[in-house]
Design a protein around this motif. Structure first.
Motif, PDB file in Angstrom:
ATOM      1  N   SER A  81      11.566 -31.356 -30.860  1.00 50.82           N
ATOM      2  CA  SER A  81      12.729 -31.051 -30.031  1.00 50.82           C
ATOM      3  C   SER A  81      12.304 -30.450 -28.690  1.00 50.82           C
ATOM      4  O   SER A  81      12.877 -30.771 -27.644  1.00 50.82           O
ATOM      5  N   SER A 123      11.165 -30.158 -14.991  1.00 54.01           N
ATOM      6  CA  SER A 123      10.377 -31.003 -14.085  1.00 54.01           C
ATOM      7  C   SER A 123       9.122 -30.252 -13.637  1.00 54.01           C
ATOM      8  O   SER A 123       9.008 -29.046 -13.786  1.00 54.01           O
ATOM      9  N   ALA A 154      11.001 -33.219 -21.655  1.00 57.88           N
ATOM     10  CA  ALA A 154      10.944 -34.512 -20.976  1.00 57.88           C
ATOM     11  C   ALA A 154      12.234 -34.819 -20.236  1.00 57.88           C
ATOM     12  O   ALA A 154      12.221 -35.545 -19.233  1.00 57.88           O
ATOM     13  N   THR A 155      13.356 -34.266 -20.692  1.00 61.04           N
ATOM     14  CA  THR A 155      14.636 -34.603 -20.064  1.00 61.04           C
ATOM     15  C   THR A 155      15.180 -33.530 -19.129  1.00 61.04           C
ATOM     16  O   THR A 155      15.888 -33.851 -18.183  1.00 61.04           O
ATOM     17  N   LYS A 156      14.846 -32.265 -19.354  1.00 63.32           N
ATOM     18  CA  LYS A 156      15.482 -31.185 -18.594  1.00 63.32           C
ATOM     19  C   LYS A 156      14.563 -30.431 -17.643  1.00 63.32           C
ATOM     20  O   LYS A 156      15.029 -29.776 -16.734  1.00 63.32           O
ATOM     21  N   VAL A 163       6.705 -29.171 -17.481  1.00 61.83           N
ATOM     22  CA  VAL A 163       6.821 -30.176 -18.533  1.00 61.83           C
ATOM     23  C   VAL A 163       5.514 -30.271 -19.307  1.00 61.83           C
ATOM     24  O   VAL A 163       5.512 -30.264 -20.548  1.00 61.83           O
ATOM     25  N   ALA A 209      11.101 -33.277 -26.479  1.00 62.43           N
ATOM     26  CA  ALA A 209      12.221 -34.081 -25.976  1.00 62.43           C
ATOM     27  C   ALA A 209      12.994 -33.322 -24.898  1.00 62.43           C
ATOM     28  O   ALA A 209      13.373 -33.898 -23.877  1.00 62.43           O
ATOM     29  N   LEU A 210      13.222 -32.049 -25.109  1.00 63.39           N
ATOM     30  CA  LEU A 210      13.940 -31.243 -24.127  1.00 63.39           C
ATOM     31  C   LEU A 210      13.159 -31.129 -22.826  1.00 63.39           C
ATOM     32  O   LEU A 210      13.720 -31.250 -21.738  1.00 63.39           O
TER      33      LEU A 210
END
Length: 66
Positions: free
Chosen positions: A14, A24, A20-22, A28, A17-18
């Motif tokens: 999780s 920068s 990678a999406t939220k 990351v 995934a978080l």
């Protein structure tokens, strides 16, 4: 023990995934790296616990037969 390891593994996935999406930038890679390290440590601890459990079982059965 297996349940705890599965929950931790899902948490690490999780986090990846978080991140990678939220998140920068360099953050990351920091989060992903720490999560991968945690995931690997989780696997190693799980293997060690299973070996320890099987070793304890074998030693108790050998002792009981004497």
């Amino acid at each position: 023990m297996d349940f705890v390891n599965i929950v931790y593994a899902i948490g690490f996935i999780s986090n990846i995934a978080l991140a990678a999406t939220k998140i920068s930038g360099i953050n990351v890679w920091i989060v992903v790296g720490m999560s991968l390290i945690g995931f690997i440590i989780n696997i190693l601890i799980s293997k060690a616990a299973r070996k320890f459990k099987s070793d304890m079982y074998l030693s108790s059965t050998i002792t009981a037969k004497k």
